[in-house]
Design a protein around this motif. Sequence first.
Motif, PDB file in Angstrom:
ATOM      1  N   THR A 154      42.941  22.027  47.204  1.00 19.02           N
ATOM      2  CA  THR A 154      42.090  23.158  46.790  1.00 19.02           C
ATOM      3  C   THR A 154      40.783  23.222  47.570  1.00 19.02           C
ATOM      4  N   GLY A 155      40.552  22.241  48.447  1.00 20.95           N
ATOM      5  CA  GLY A 155      39.342  22.262  49.259  1.00 20.95           C
ATOM      6  C   GLY A 155      38.120  21.646  48.605  1.00 20.95           C
ATOM      7  N   GLN A 156      38.282  21.066  47.424  1.00 20.10           N
ATOM      8  CA  GLN A 156      37.132  20.451  46.755  1.00 20.10           C
ATOM      9  C   GLN A 156      36.785  19.089  47.354  1.00 20.10           C
ATOM     10  N   LEU A 157      37.789  18.438  47.890  1.00 16.22           N
ATOM     11  CA  LEU A 157      37.582  17.189  48.613  1.00 16.22           C
ATOM     12  C   LEU A 157      38.077  17.362  50.042  1.00 16.22           C
ATOM     13  N   ARG A 158      37.475  16.619  50.956  1.00 18.71           N
ATOM     14  CA  ARG A 158      37.931  16.623  52.352  1.00 18.71           C
ATOM     15  C   ARG A 158      38.457  15.234  52.681  1.00 18.71           C
ATOM     16  N   ALA A 159      39.711  15.172  53.076  1.00 16.84           N
ATOM     17  CA  ALA A 159      40.309  13.891  53.448  1.00 16.84           C
ATOM     18  C   ALA A 159      39.938  13.558  54.882  1.00 16.84           C
ATOM     19  N   LEU A 160      39.345  12.400  55.096  1.00 16.74           N
ATOM     20  CA  LEU A 160      38.954  11.979  56.437  1.00 16.74           C
ATOM     21  C   LEU A 160      40.044  11.168  57.117  1.00 16.74           C
ATOM     22  N   ALA A 161      40.807  10.418  56.328  1.00 20.41           N
ATOM     23  CA  ALA A 161      41.887   9.606  56.909  1.00 20.41           C
ATOM     24  C   ALA A 161      42.763   9.042  55.811  1.00 20.41           C
ATOM     25  N   VAL A 162      44.006   8.747  56.175  1.00 22.74           N
ATOM     26  CA  VAL A 162      44.904   8.003  55.299  1.00 22.74           C
ATOM     27  C   VAL A 162      45.016   6.612  55.898  1.00 22.74           C
ATOM     28  N   ALA A 163      44.717   5.602  55.095  1.00 20.74           N
ATOM     29  CA  ALA A 163      44.644   4.225  55.599  1.00 20.74           C
ATOM     30  C   ALA A 163      46.022   3.582  55.618  1.00 20.74           C
ATOM     31  N   SER A 164      46.901   4.098  56.459  1.00 19.09           N
ATOM     32  CA  SER A 164      48.264   3.603  56.545  1.00 19.09           C
ATOM     33  C   SER A 164      48.762   3.727  57.978  1.00 19.09           C
ATOM     34  N   LYS A 165      49.921   3.153  58.243  1.00 13.69           N
ATOM     35  CA  LYS A 165      50.474   3.186  59.599  1.00 13.69           C
ATOM     36  C   LYS A 165      50.871   4.593  60.018  1.00 13.69           C
ATOM     37  N   THR A 166      51.357   5.381  59.061  1.00 13.11           N
ATOM     38  CA  THR A 166      51.853   6.710  59.377  1.00 13.11           C
ATOM     39  C   THR A 166      51.238   7.750  58.440  1.00 13.11           C
ATOM     40  N   ARG A 167      51.251   8.998  58.859  1.00 14.82           N
ATOM     41  CA  ARG A 167      50.804  10.083  57.989  1.00 14.82           C
ATOM     42  C   ARG A 167      51.778  10.200  56.822  1.00 14.82           C
ATOM     43  N   ILE A 168      51.314  10.818  55.754  1.00  9.48           N
ATOM     44  CA  ILE A 168      52.157  10.912  54.565  1.00  9.48           C
ATOM     45  C   ILE A 168      52.585  12.365  54.336  1.00  9.48           C
ATOM     46  N   PRO A 169      53.798  12.567  53.813  1.00  8.89           N
ATOM     47  CA  PRO A 169      54.315  13.922  53.601  1.00  8.89           C
ATOM     48  C   PRO A 169      53.424  14.785  52.708  1.00  8.89           C
ATOM     49  N   LEU A 170      52.750  14.162  51.749  1.00  6.58           N
ATOM     50  CA  LEU A 170      51.907  14.910  50.821  1.00  6.58           C
ATOM     51  C   LEU A 170      50.705  15.528  51.519  1.00  6.58           C
ATOM     52  N   LEU A 171      50.223  14.864  52.594  1.00  4.82           N
ATOM     53  CA  LEU A 171      49.052  15.338  53.345  1.00  4.82           C
ATOM     54  C   LEU A 171      49.336  15.206  54.839  1.00  4.82           C
ATOM     55  N   PRO A 172      50.241  16.034  55.355  1.00  2.00           N
ATOM     56  CA  PRO A 172      50.698  15.856  56.744  1.00  2.00           C
ATOM     57  C   PRO A 172      49.626  16.109  57.804  1.00  2.00           C
ATOM     58  N   ASP A 173      48.571  16.830  57.455  1.00  2.00           N
ATOM     59  CA  ASP A 173      47.532  17.142  58.435  1.00  2.00           C
ATOM     60  C   ASP A 173      46.400  16.117  58.470  1.00  2.00           C
ATOM     61  N   VAL A 174      46.449  15.152  57.584  1.00  3.64           N
ATOM     62  CA  VAL A 174      45.383  14.141  57.526  1.00  3.64           C
ATOM     63  C   VAL A 174      45.731  12.989  58.472  1.00  3.64           C
ATOM     64  N   PRO A 175      44.831  12.655  59.404  1.00  3.25           N
ATOM     65  CA  PRO A 175      45.133  11.579  60.363  1.00  3.25           C
ATOM     66  C   PRO A 175      45.141  10.208  59.716  1.00  3.25           C
ATOM     67  N   THR A 176      45.832   9.278  60.344  1.00  5.63           N
ATOM     68  CA  THR A 176      45.769   7.893  59.906  1.00  5.63           C
ATOM     69  C   THR A 176      44.443   7.299  60.359  1.00  5.63           C
ATOM     70  N   THR A 177      44.104   6.142  59.808  1.00  6.89           N
ATOM     71  CA  THR A 177      42.871   5.485  60.243  1.00  6.89           C
ATOM     72  C   THR A 177      42.942   5.119  61.725  1.00  6.89           C
ATOM     73  N   ALA A 178      44.132   4.777  62.210  1.00  3.78           N
ATOM     74  CA  ALA A 178      44.285   4.471  63.636  1.00  3.78           C
ATOM     75  C   ALA A 178      43.995   5.717  64.473  1.00  3.78           C
ATOM     76  N   GLU A 179      44.539   6.849  64.042  1.00  3.89           N
ATOM     77  CA  GLU A 179      44.292   8.103  64.752  1.00  3.89           C
ATOM     78  C   GLU A 179      42.823   8.515  64.676  1.00  3.89           C
ATOM     79  N   ALA A 180      42.153   8.079  63.598  1.00  3.11           N
ATOM     80  CA  ALA A 180      40.740   8.411  63.414  1.00  3.11           C
ATOM     81  C   ALA A 180      39.816   7.457  64.168  1.00  3.11           C
ATOM     82  N   GLY A 181      40.398   6.478  64.860  1.00  2.00           N
ATOM     83  CA  GLY A 181      39.595   5.572  65.674  1.00  2.00           C
ATOM     84  C   GLY A 181      39.411   4.182  65.103  1.00  2.00           C
ATOM     85  N   PHE A 182      40.149   3.858  64.028  1.00  2.00           N
ATOM     86  CA  PHE A 182      39.998   2.553  63.386  1.00  2.00           C
ATOM     87  C   PHE A 182      41.372   1.905  63.191  1.00  2.00           C
TER      88      PHE A 182
END
Length: 319
Positions: free
Chosen positions: A211-239
């Motif tokens: 709904t846009g009330q929160l902004r996801a910066l990263a998913v802390a996992s090896k791969t992106r998740i189906p529930l939030l496919p546009d959210v980068p992993t922490t590795a993709e985010a530089g960590f």
Amino acid sequence: MKYPLTGLLLACAISTASAADFPDRAVTITVPVPPAGILDQVSRIIAPTLSTNLGQTVIVENRPGASGNIAATYVARAKPDGYTLLAGYSMFHVGNPVMYRKLDWDPLKDFKPVAMLVVSPHIIAVNSKQPFKSLQELVDFAKKNPNVLNYATSGNGSVPHIGVELFKQRTGIELVHVPYKGAGPAVQDVLAGNVQMTVATPPSVGGFIATGQLRALAVASKTRIPLLPDVPTTAEAGFPDFELDAWVALFAPANTPDSAIATLTEAVKKTLATERVQQSLLTVGVQVRYMTPEQLDQQVRKDIDYWQPVIRKAGISID
């Protein structure tokens, strides 16, 4: 002399028959949290199909309290016959032994692994009114402004709390921890703008991200998740050296017969391979990750070696 010997032989025969007939009555999964949490949801999703595969009713029983210690103690002391199982949560199982000065159970000595069920990644999210568009931007700000940003978690000693402490150790930033009694209140205060960020599992934040009330910066996992496919992993985010997955697994009391463990493990494997179960688990934001008892034992030992030094370094304790 014949009667004692006969009695002993009869007892052995009955014991062998009982083991061979396992299970011949209901099996109980003991859940260490109240209804509606990830542990409870996972247990209740698998229970009907697991019941079919075992040929006996599978009961889900909640025994919440003391960060999982009440349920763990109960199962550790239960009769080791395969009928009483623990739905183990990673940080309870791995972290409690160092966060509590005294425990009535030991993760390695008092339990026998049955199978890994699922893993749940964690999302790093901020109130959408915050200026941070990426995890790197948040880290850069925190380095220049130590102890200005607050982060909300589901409680002291929770997976998010310990995970953020690891992230702080890896990045050299300083954040202020604001613990709550559960993920719900923590997320609500981030939504209200009282706290800038949170780390939580997808079910707790996914709807608010949509709904846009929160902004996801990263998913802390090896791969992106189906529930939030546009959210980068922490590795993709530089960590790339930061991941935060929580797991749910089944354990039996120590000394449970290997034959009962084998029966349970095979039934769990078939249950997790069922498409309906897999889809139901995905809807609550967790991913199937089956492991055999041997693999689960290795994972527990690996996690103990990995997380306990982090907890000690951060000085996290619950009592």
